[in-house]
Structures are given as structure tokens and as C-alpha cells.
Design a protein around this motif. Structure first.
Motif, PDB file in Angstrom:
ATOM      1  N   ASP A  92      37.267  36.627  59.686  1.00 42.24           N
ATOM      2  CA  ASP A  92      36.178  36.756  58.728  1.00 42.24           C
ATOM      3  C   ASP A  92      36.591  36.111  57.404  1.00 42.24           C
ATOM      4  O   ASP A  92      37.477  36.616  56.714  1.00 42.24           O
ATOM      5  CB  ASP A  92      35.848  38.233  58.520  1.00 42.24           C
ATOM      6  N   PRO A  93      35.974  34.980  57.036  1.00 37.96           N
ATOM      7  CA  PRO A  93      36.350  34.311  55.794  1.00 37.96           C
ATOM      8  C   PRO A  93      36.113  35.180  54.551  1.00 37.96           C
ATOM      9  O   PRO A  93      36.877  35.103  53.587  1.00 37.96           O
ATOM     10  CB  PRO A  93      35.478  33.061  55.737  1.00 37.96           C
ATOM     11  N   PHE A  94      35.073  36.004  54.570  1.00 40.94           N
ATOM     12  CA  PHE A  94      34.803  36.877  53.437  1.00 40.94           C
ATOM     13  C   PHE A  94      35.940  37.879  53.239  1.00 40.94           C
ATOM     14  O   PHE A  94      36.372  38.127  52.122  1.00 40.94           O
ATOM     15  CB  PHE A  94      33.475  37.611  53.618  1.00 40.94           C
ATOM     16  N   ALA A  95      36.432  38.453  54.339  1.00 42.86           N
ATOM     17  CA  ALA A  95      37.524  39.423  54.251  1.00 42.86           C
ATOM     18  C   ALA A  95      38.797  38.755  53.733  1.00 42.86           C
ATOM     19  O   ALA A  95      39.513  39.337  52.916  1.00 42.86           O
ATOM     20  CB  ALA A  95      37.777  40.066  55.610  1.00 42.86           C
ATOM     21  N   LEU A  96      39.078  37.540  54.193  1.00 38.76           N
ATOM     22  CA  LEU A  96      40.260  36.830  53.703  1.00 38.76           C
ATOM     23  C   LEU A  96      40.132  36.493  52.219  1.00 38.76           C
ATOM     24  O   LEU A  96      41.090  36.620  51.457  1.00 38.76           O
ATOM     25  CB  LEU A  96      40.496  35.567  54.522  1.00 38.76           C
ATOM     26  N   THR A  97      38.948  36.079  51.799  1.00 35.55           N
ATOM     27  CA  THR A  97      38.715  35.767  50.387  1.00 35.55           C
ATOM     28  C   THR A  97      38.838  37.024  49.525  1.00 35.55           C
ATOM     29  O   THR A  97      39.456  36.991  48.454  1.00 35.55           O
ATOM     30  CB  THR A  97      37.320  35.138  50.211  1.00 35.55           C
ATOM     31  N   LEU A  98      38.271  38.113  49.990  1.00 36.01           N
ATOM     32  CA  LEU A  98      38.359  39.377  49.260  1.00 36.01           C
ATOM     33  C   LEU A  98      39.804  39.856  49.157  1.00 36.01           C
ATOM     34  O   LEU A  98      40.230  40.333  48.099  1.00 36.01           O
ATOM     35  CB  LEU A  98      37.496  40.445  49.937  1.00 36.01           C
ATOM     36  N   SER A  99      40.568  39.707  50.225  1.00 31.96           N
ATOM     37  CA  SER A  99      41.973  40.130  50.170  1.00 31.96           C
ATOM     38  C   SER A  99      42.771  39.243  49.218  1.00 31.96           C
ATOM     39  O   SER A  99      43.617  39.740  48.471  1.00 31.96           O
ATOM     40  CB  SER A  99      42.590  40.137  51.565  1.00 31.96           C
ATOM     41  N   LEU A 100      42.508  37.944  49.208  1.00 31.58           N
ATOM     42  CA  LEU A 100      43.194  37.048  48.275  1.00 31.58           C
ATOM     43  C   LEU A 100      42.849  37.402  46.833  1.00 31.58           C
ATOM     44  O   LEU A 100      43.730  37.471  45.976  1.00 31.58           O
ATOM     45  CB  LEU A 100      42.817  35.591  48.567  1.00 31.58           C
ATOM     46  N   PHE A 101      41.586  37.657  46.571  1.00 33.14           N
ATOM     47  CA  PHE A 101      41.158  38.060  45.234  1.00 33.14           C
ATOM     48  C   PHE A 101      41.820  39.371  44.827  1.00 33.14           C
ATOM     49  O   PHE A 101      42.297  39.519  43.693  1.00 33.14           O
ATOM     50  CB  PHE A 101      39.625  38.180  45.196  1.00 33.14           C
ATOM     51  N   SER A 102      41.886  40.333  45.744  1.00 34.02           N
ATOM     52  CA  SER A 102      42.513  41.626  45.454  1.00 34.02           C
ATOM     53  C   SER A 102      43.996  41.467  45.153  1.00 34.02           C
ATOM     54  O   SER A 102      44.530  42.121  44.257  1.00 34.02           O
ATOM     55  CB  SER A 102      42.342  42.581  46.638  1.00 34.02           C
ATOM     56  N   ILE A 103      44.663  40.587  45.903  1.00 35.10           N
ATOM     57  CA  ILE A 103      46.090  40.342  45.672  1.00 35.10           C
ATOM     58  C   ILE A 103      46.315  39.812  44.262  1.00 35.10           C
ATOM     59  O   ILE A 103      47.207  40.267  43.540  1.00 35.10           O
ATOM     60  CB  ILE A 103      46.632  39.351  46.728  1.00 35.10           C
ATOM     61  N   ILE A 104      45.504  38.863  43.845  1.00 35.71           N
ATOM     62  CA  ILE A 104      45.668  38.262  42.517  1.00 35.71           C
ATOM     63  C   ILE A 104      45.368  39.278  41.421  1.00 35.71           C
ATOM     64  O   ILE A 104      46.104  39.391  40.440  1.00 35.71           O
ATOM     65  CB  ILE A 104      44.782  37.010  42.381  1.00 35.71           C
ATOM     66  N   VAL A 105      44.309  40.052  41.582  1.00 34.63           N
ATOM     67  CA  VAL A 105      43.940  41.058  40.569  1.00 34.63           C
ATOM     68  C   VAL A 105      45.025  42.120  40.439  1.00 34.63           C
ATOM     69  O   VAL A 105      45.424  42.481  39.322  1.00 34.63           O
ATOM     70  CB  VAL A 105      42.572  41.699  40.908  1.00 34.63           C
ATOM     71  N   VAL A 106      45.535  42.611  41.561  1.00 33.06           N
ATOM     72  CA  VAL A 106      46.590  43.626  41.513  1.00 33.06           C
ATOM     73  C   VAL A 106      47.858  43.037  40.904  1.00 33.06           C
ATOM     74  O   VAL A 106      48.546  43.694  40.116  1.00 33.06           O
ATOM     75  CB  VAL A 106      46.865  44.211  42.919  1.00 33.06           C
TER      76      VAL A 106
END
Length: 130
Positions: A92-106
Motif C-alpha cells: 500500500d503506497p499510502f501506508a508506506l508514505t504515512l510511515s515515512l512521514f511519521s518517521i521524519i516527524v518523530v
């Protein structure tokens, strides 16, 4: 599931924050030398933030790989026991994008306090510390 994921991110962020605070405390003399040689407060802040984001990125990639592998392995195992199920790779590209965004924010959020602490060090006090 979202609450559990959010709680995991918060706990991971606190752990990375503690690690970065210890790292800054142990490297006070290094930051003092860098400042004495002309490093700006912004360059020191960016260094600590990039270290934090890098640490989060490494942990996040490992977590995504383990989670994805475990999920696909469980689905594959289920197809062996249930004849009506078919195994398909699902990404799921959305899930991968969301996880990448979460990694950067954290990474940025957990490195912000240590970065500000490293940036506010006085050169003479940092060089005097042992």
C-alpha cells in the motif's frame, strides 16, 4: 490500532530523545571545539537533528521490514491451511508514505530538545568540561 501505533511512536520518540540527550551530554567538548572553529548554532542544531532523523529512519525501516515480512508470512501460512485463500503481495503506497512521514516527524520532534541544548552551549564552558 491507530491509538496503539501513536503510543508506539510516542514511546519510541521518548527513547530516541533520551539517547540524543545522553549523546549531547557526552559530546559537549566536541561541540565546543566545533564552535571555537567557527561552527554556527544552526549547523550544530542541524547536525543533532540529522542524527536524530537518521536514527529514527534506521529504526523505522527495520520496523517496516519486520512488520511487512511478518504480515506477508502470516498470510502465506494461512493459505496453506485454508484452501480458499490465495496469496498475493500487497503493498500500500499510502501506508508506506504515512510511515515515512511519521518517521521524519518523530525524528525531528525527538531531536529538537537535544539540538537546542547543544546549540546553546557556551564555547568556554564546553571546552572546560570533562
Amino acid at each position: 490500532v491507530t491509538a496503539i501505533a501513536f503510543l508506539s511512536l510516542v514511546v519510541g520518540g521518548i527513547g530516541i530523545n533520551n539517547m540524543m540527550l545522553v549523546s549531547v551530554t557526552e559530546r559537549i567538548k566536541e561541540f565546543g571545539i566545533r564552535k571555537a572553529l567557527g561552527a554556527t548554532n544552526q549547523s550544530i542544531r542541524i547536525q543533532v537533528l540529522m542524527e536524530s532523523v537518521g536514527l529514527c529512519a534506521a529504526a523505522g525501516v527495520i520496523g517496516v521490514l519486520i512488520g511487512f515480512s511478518t504480515y506477508e508470512l502470516l498470510i502465506f501460512g494461512a493459505t496453506k491451511f485454508v484452501p480458499n485463500l490465495k496469496f498475493e503481495w500487497i503493498i500500500d503506497p499510502f501506508a508506506l508514505t504515512l510511515s515515512l512521514f511519521s518517521i521524519i516527524v518523530v525524528g525531528v520532534a525527538s531531536g529538537l530538545v537535544p539540538a537546542l541544548r547543544a546549540e546553546k552551549l557556551k564555547v568556554i564552558e564546553a571546552l572546560r568540561s570533562e
